[in-house]
Design a protein around this motif. Sequence first.
Motif, mmCIF file in Angstrom:
data_model
loop_
_atom_site.group_PDB
_atom_site.id
_atom_site.type_symbol
_atom_site.label_atom_id
_atom_site.label_comp_id
_atom_site.label_asym_id
_atom_site.label_seq_id
_atom_site.Cartn_x
_atom_site.Cartn_y
_atom_site.Cartn_z
ATOM 1 N N GLY A 697 46.849 8.651 -90.237
ATOM 2 C CA GLY A 697 47.911 9.066 -91.127
ATOM 3 C C GLY A 697 49.161 9.539 -90.415
ATOM 4 N N CYS A 698 49.110 9.706 -89.120
ATOM 5 C CA CYS A 698 50.299 10.092 -88.351
ATOM 6 C C CYS A 698 50.277 9.322 -87.039
ATOM 7 C CB CYS A 698 50.362 11.602 -88.118
ATOM 8 S SG CYS A 698 48.833 12.316 -87.485
ATOM 9 N N PRO A 699 51.403 9.133 -86.391
ATOM 10 C CA PRO A 699 51.464 8.239 -85.234
ATOM 11 C C PRO A 699 50.661 8.755 -84.039
ATOM 12 C CG PRO A 699 53.533 9.411 -85.506
ATOM 13 C CD PRO A 699 52.726 9.693 -86.731
ATOM 14 N N VAL A 700 50.186 7.776 -83.243
ATOM 15 C CA VAL A 700 49.479 8.090 -81.992
ATOM 16 C C VAL A 700 50.525 8.505 -80.960
ATOM 17 C CG1 VAL A 700 48.044 7.180 -80.140
ATOM 18 C CG2 VAL A 700 47.586 6.525 -82.516
ATOM 19 N N THR A 701 50.379 9.708 -80.431
ATOM 20 C CA THR A 701 51.367 10.225 -79.468
ATOM 21 C C THR A 701 50.997 9.908 -78.032
ATOM 22 O OG1 THR A 701 50.220 12.363 -79.464
ATOM 23 C CG2 THR A 701 52.042 12.065 -81.041
ATOM 24 N N ASN A 702 49.701 9.977 -77.685
ATOM 25 C CA ASN A 702 49.286 9.764 -76.302
ATOM 26 C C ASN A 702 47.916 9.100 -76.275
ATOM 27 O OD1 ASN A 702 50.890 12.605 -76.275
ATOM 28 N ND2 ASN A 702 51.295 11.461 -74.396
ATOM 29 N N TYR A 703 47.583 8.549 -75.073
ATOM 30 C CA TYR A 703 46.237 8.069 -74.778
ATOM 31 C C TYR A 703 45.702 8.906 -73.610
ATOM 32 C CZ TYR A 703 47.067 4.016 -77.751
ATOM 33 O OH TYR A 703 47.331 3.207 -78.827
ATOM 34 N N VAL A 704 44.462 9.368 -73.756
ATOM 35 C CA VAL A 704 43.793 10.162 -72.710
ATOM 36 C C VAL A 704 42.822 9.252 -71.981
ATOM 37 C CG1 VAL A 704 42.399 12.182 -72.226
ATOM 38 C CG2 VAL A 704 44.051 12.235 -74.119
ATOM 39 N N LEU A 705 42.896 9.163 -70.654
ATOM 40 C CA LEU A 705 42.072 8.257 -69.874
ATOM 41 C C LEU A 705 41.186 9.028 -68.900
ATOM 42 C CD1 LEU A 705 44.970 6.553 -70.378
ATOM 43 C CD2 LEU A 705 43.639 4.832 -69.134
ATOM 44 N N GLU A 706 39.965 8.495 -68.709
ATOM 45 C CA GLU A 706 39.016 8.996 -67.714
ATOM 46 C C GLU A 706 38.486 7.798 -66.931
ATOM 47 O OE1 GLU A 706 36.727 12.803 -69.420
ATOM 48 O OE2 GLU A 706 36.434 10.984 -70.629
ATOM 49 N N ARG A 707 38.060 8.070 -65.683
ATOM 50 C CA ARG A 707 37.561 6.983 -64.830
ATOM 51 C C ARG A 707 36.267 7.419 -64.170
ATOM 52 N NH1 ARG A 707 40.824 5.331 -59.505
ATOM 53 N NH2 ARG A 707 39.734 7.186 -58.745
ATOM 54 N N GLN A 708 35.366 6.434 -64.011
ATOM 55 C CA GLN A 708 34.099 6.671 -63.295
ATOM 56 C C GLN A 708 33.865 5.509 -62.347
ATOM 57 O OE1 GLN A 708 30.355 5.756 -65.181
ATOM 58 N NE2 GLN A 708 29.531 7.763 -64.609
ATOM 59 N N GLN A 709 33.562 5.832 -61.102
ATOM 60 C CA GLN A 709 33.201 4.786 -60.147
ATOM 61 C C GLN A 709 31.763 4.398 -60.420
ATOM 62 O OE1 GLN A 709 34.295 5.470 -56.038
ATOM 63 N NE2 GLN A 709 32.578 4.244 -55.315
ATOM 64 N N VAL A 710 31.506 3.113 -60.505
ATOM 65 C CA VAL A 710 30.161 2.623 -60.825
ATOM 66 C C VAL A 710 29.198 3.099 -59.749
ATOM 67 C CG1 VAL A 710 28.745 0.582 -61.188
ATOM 68 C CG2 VAL A 710 31.092 0.652 -62.077
ATOM 69 N N GLY A 711 28.082 3.689 -60.183
ATOM 70 C CA GLY A 711 27.084 4.239 -59.260
ATOM 71 C C GLY A 711 27.140 5.737 -59.168
ATOM 72 N N ARG A 712 28.177 6.366 -59.723
ATOM 73 C CA ARG A 712 28.319 7.815 -59.729
ATOM 74 C C ARG A 712 28.290 8.325 -61.168
ATOM 75 N NH1 ARG A 712 33.003 9.147 -55.192
ATOM 76 N NH2 ARG A 712 32.008 8.016 -53.437
ATOM 77 N N ASN A 713 27.954 9.619 -61.325
ATOM 78 C CA ASN A 713 27.855 10.218 -62.648
ATOM 79 C C ASN A 713 29.116 10.964 -63.061
ATOM 80 O OD1 ASN A 713 25.206 9.354 -62.938
ATOM 81 N ND2 ASN A 713 24.401 11.159 -61.856
ATOM 82 N N LYS A 714 29.998 11.210 -62.181
ATOM 83 C CA LYS A 714 31.165 12.034 -62.464
ATOM 84 C C LYS A 714 32.288 11.193 -63.079
ATOM 85 C CE LYS A 714 34.536 15.093 -60.230
ATOM 86 N NZ LYS A 714 35.006 15.651 -58.969
ATOM 87 N N TRP A 715 32.869 11.787 -64.148
ATOM 88 C CA TRP A 715 34.064 11.188 -64.770
ATOM 89 C C TRP A 715 35.270 12.038 -64.364
ATOM 90 C CZ3 TRP A 715 34.378 6.733 -67.591
ATOM 91 C CH2 TRP A 715 33.149 6.166 -67.991
ATOM 92 N N SER A 716 36.269 11.406 -63.849
ATOM 93 C CA SER A 716 37.477 12.114 -63.424
ATOM 94 C C SER A 716 38.605 11.852 -64.413
ATOM 95 C CB SER A 716 37.897 11.687 -62.021
ATOM 96 O OG SER A 716 37.929 10.299 -61.903
ATOM 97 N N ASP A 717 39.383 12.902 -64.698
ATOM 98 C CA ASP A 717 40.472 12.823 -65.671
ATOM 99 C C ASP A 717 41.700 12.199 -65.015
ATOM 100 O OD1 ASP A 717 42.097 13.067 -67.802
ATOM 101 O OD2 ASP A 717 42.191 15.267 -67.790
ATOM 102 N N LEU A 718 42.242 11.118 -65.683
ATOM 103 C CA LEU A 718 43.429 10.436 -65.165
ATOM 104 C C LEU A 718 44.691 10.926 -65.860
ATOM 105 C CD1 LEU A 718 42.137 6.761 -64.869
ATOM 106 C CD2 LEU A 718 42.253 8.514 -63.090
ATOM 107 N N GLY A 719 44.550 11.792 -66.885
ATOM 108 C CA GLY A 719 45.718 12.323 -67.575
ATOM 109 C C GLY A 719 46.011 11.549 -68.846
ATOM 110 N N GLU A 720 47.226 11.789 -69.338
ATOM 111 C CA GLU A 720 47.661 11.153 -70.578
ATOM 112 C C GLU A 720 48.845 10.236 -70.315
ATOM 113 O OE1 GLU A 720 48.474 14.018 -73.570
ATOM 114 O OE2 GLU A 720 46.499 15.010 -73.448
#
Length: 1294
Positions: A697-720
């Motif tokens: 109902g209201c415009p999308v302002t940002n996209y939030v991205l996360e990345r994980q290297q295959v083989g690891r469990n940790k997700w790192s924040d790439l920002g918006e």
Amino acid sequence: MTVAGAEKGATVAVCTYSFLLLTVAIKKRSRVPGVMITQCVEELPAGKSTPDFARKPMPVTTQEGKKVFFKAMVSGEPAPAVTWGRKKGEVDDPEKYMARYDERAQEHILEILCVKPDQADAYKCFATNEYGMAVCTATLNVIEVGLKKKAKDANGQASQDFRKMLKKTVVVRKKQLPPKKDGEIDPKLMELLICAPKKDYEKICCDFGVTDFRWLLKRLNQLKKETQDEQAKVVEQLDNVKQIEVQPNGRAEFSLDMKLHDPNSAINLYKDGTMLPYGDDDNSKHSLKKTGTKYLFSIKDAEPEDAGFYQVDVEDTNVLTTDFQVPAVEFIAKIKDVKAFESEDAIFQCVLSTPLNRITWSKLDSSLEHGDKYDITVSDDKLIHTLRVKDCKIGDNGEYYAIAGITSSCASLKVEEDLAKLALEQQAKLQKQKDDLEAARRAQAEKEGEEDENKGNDADDKKTKRVRAGPLVPDTVRDRGVQFVCGLSDTVANVGQRAELSCKLSSDTSEGRWYKNETLLTSEDGVTIIKDGACHRLVIDCCKEDDAAVYCFEAEGRKSEAALNIQDPPIIDDDALGKFTKPVIIKAGENAEWKLPFSGGAPMTIQWFKDDDELLPALNVKIETSAAESKLRLVKCQRNDGGEIKIRIKNEFGTTEVISKLIVLDKPTPPQGPVDIMESAVTSVEFKWKPPKDSGGCPVTNYVLERQQVGRNKWSDLGEIPGSNPSYKDSDVNPGRKYCYRIRAKNAEGISDYLQTEDIAAGVLRYPGSPTALKVVSAFKDCINLAWCPPCDTGGTKIVGYNLEKNKKGTNYWSLVNQGGPITDTKYAVKDVFEGAAYEFRVSAINLSGAGDPSIPCDTVIARDPMKPPGKVTDLKLTSSNYTTFSLAWTKPKDMKGVEDEAQGYYVEIRPIENLEWTRCNAIPITLTSYTVHGLKAMASYWVRVIATNYGGNGEPHGFDSYVIAMPPPVRPKFKDRNMKTFMVVRSGNTVRLNINFEASPLPQIVWQKDGTPVSKHVTITSSDKGSQMLIPTSERSDSGIYTLIVKNIVGQESVNVEIRVTDDPKPPGPVELDQNIPGTVTLSWTSSPDEKRDDRLHYMVSMRDSFKRTWRTVADNLFNNKFTVINIMSGREYYFRVFAKNDMGLSPPSESPVFGTISQKGKFKVNMPERKPLDLQSPPSFIVPLKTRTAPQGYESYMSCAVRGDPAPRVTWYHNNISLNTNTNYHVTNVCGVCSLLILTVGPRDNGEYKVVIENKLGTAESSMTLAVRGINTCMRFTGFFVWTLRNGSSEQ
């Protein structure tokens, strides 16, 4: 010769021959479709036939200026004469038409030398002889070259020929509408509604049986918008669309106002998907007239065959659709003439034979619509239709038409003036004249008084008397008092609104009074009474419910009444309405509430709707309604609860609807996949995705991205990243690693769930694919221009350039052309070439990983200046043909320097005669000057042409003047087997298989007959182009007969006869009896074999042996009766006899007789001489056994016999058609012991007729006759010989 002339000539021929023959007109149908045969004699003589077409002329479609041939092959005995004609015009102009006969091909040809558009017509071919006439029709369609315009008219404006604006083809068809399916709306209805104005919706839906079309409007509006967008490409303005209607003059017309972007755009008319030709004058069957921007289409003399679905297209865009229906209806009662006075209503009424929803009412120049002036009604059974002309005026005089389908009825309306009204007008006019005259008299009197003041009163009295001597105005009108020019009318008003009742009198001075329910009204009763000259009005400023009553106005004894009805529909306050219509915006999980006060007459019905679905009380829906207010509350709303909220308030006086909107705000849905990898380089990864399906109902302002290297469990924040660009480039990657990303959308209400990508590899060396479509754009002696397309597979990274390589023809070495670095464009000019050398080129793409595989080399190109296209081939001829192929040969075109260069190859193209598109037989040019075309349809007609080509392009095509038929050279049918069997004997129950080989071209028509009639269904016929087989799986005796095979084609016909006899082993005859009447003889008699009735070839054989000789010997054969006398019987011996039944299969078991013997006694010989008495044995001649009628096949033997008696022995004479045969050596005549026989060894046509035997002696004469019918004239047949045994007194004859 015109069609009329040809038909007249044919009529004269028939009349001429009718002087000798019986005049008849027997219509016959030809085996060739579309040919009509008229036989003018009652019975055809043997060997004669009426004319017929072996091959009729074919329809032709050609371009203007070409040469056209119509070819026909005819048959008939005697040979018919052939003439040609056309429907519109003549064919006797030798400069335009040439009729000739080709003896080699046996074809009659009509040649049109240079075809023009006005020669497009239906051409007829007539074949006549003294026994009848055959006629067939072929159509010529002419395609105009370019758009021709007429010369300017007298005003200097060029008049457009709309008939030539139509694209003409043989049979041009639009894409057909899908057929109507059960339970669905007819697609034609939607097509009609799209092009029709809204006022015609109800009328069109009624024709299709749709009573409620409101549910169609949403879909209709969508289709209408799409159609208007399409029309906007060719039409600048389109309105005033009128559906098709039949006019009083018999023409069916439909029209529209249209302004085209391009005035030269082609306007096409279709009927049921098939393009129709049209003209621009009233004489054309279909015509188009243009007046300014108005286009009027009409159909002359509409008939039931004209019914159909009509569409008008500009270029390929539909602008008008109309359905012309012609119901089978007649007028049981037609409309009649009507007379009426002014201000009265006139009624026309008719009765139909078939129910119709509506008919067309019209005057001579326009159709009539239901409204204030005209009231059009239909009875419940749809049979009675009524037109009411309200408040007739003098201008309504004229003819009125009722049109049902294409049938019409006409009547007149005559409106006469109202005498009372006329009298009032005349009275007012005379009163005005009287007042004017009186004023003039007074003025004159005053003037005369001033001039002569001394005259006495007598003179004044005399003057006054002179003025009043005669009547001022003629007293011809009788005063009828005050009249109502316009009376009161019933009025409806809402509560609180202003209501007004008014009437008009014929006098301005008359006063009147107002009454309410017969109660006098005054100004004190809350009403306003106004008098404005002759007009009287009663005004109620604010109506209340008790104001509903019957009001009356009375003046000078005349009155007029009317009813005032007060309604109280639902009313909503403007402030409340403004608040309600504002959108309600809430967050997910909150409650939404609406309330609306209203007023109106009870009872009230309140309904709440969401997106047109009614809302009913539930856990999350709360509705509270009172007499003056209704409230809706939606509890814990979610995102999907948003939409249109509507309240409907209804009572008996009306309905009010108010619309609001609910907007529920929530966090967005996850971004949409799939994720596209834009680049996967060694040091970076770039990908993109799609925005969320629902933004909350209201415009999308940002996209939030996360990345994980295959083989690891940790997700790192790439920002918006900003929400305007749904893509991301990750430059912080390690070569050879794989990464997974999560993407979330964010708006003012929150963050969505994530979209997770697949594993994306970084740093993998992926080379691009090969570029495609490498081609030579142009070639010169010092430069070759190339172009190509980028590869489909970029290898995951962008293309940075291209490598171009060349190879000189004859070498295996590829050299790099772009030595200075990669080519960044997809085209390149190669200048490092040698004149006359042949080259091949290939190209490879380069990305961040390197160069990919090269493309497929382009076609060999020679570095030389462009060539001129070659000329036309010459000496094109057909060398051979059969049912599936034909072979061509030609001579190469001449080489003319600078004009036509040498041909390097040839294309062969064919076109079926019924199509307009040419088909190329060889995709690659051939270098030989001969070619064989394969895959043809047997007996199909084709146009053929050959095109020479070289590097400079294609030359002009060269083809035959006439079409080519896929068939071998014509061959008259003939049979191949010289030793063909013409007689077969088959045992009953066995299979009969008869194979006959023949040769014929074209494919013949094969007919099997048995005894002159078609074979029965249990007989199997198998035919090919080389022979035919007849098979009877299990034969029966009834299958016996003469079978005829007829092989016929356009060249001629042949036939062969084979006699098949189906029989079985005969059954033995009955018991044998012996009788001796004369010494030395014995007479054998026996009962017939049971097979004798079923087998006309069955006969008997008698054998015997005696006691002296033990061997059996045949004493008689070919016996067709049941008695035989054996002679030379010796006394003292015993005799044994056997009788056999015999047919074509052989002998039956014998029937043996009892032993017959005589006893020899020796004694003294003594002769006792009896006393002789005189005895007279003389008798006149007579027949013991007369002649019998016989039927004999031609070529067989025929035997006829009779038995006679008489004393003295009569003289026997045989006659054939009253000609004596006794001395004719062609006939074998015998007379043994009173048995007279005649044998014809080989029966021929001349033996057909009457045979007679005349016997005579001195005591008298007798005769017997019979008729011999010869079967199978003109066919060679052969019977096995047989012998007839006849019985005589005491002896036998073989």
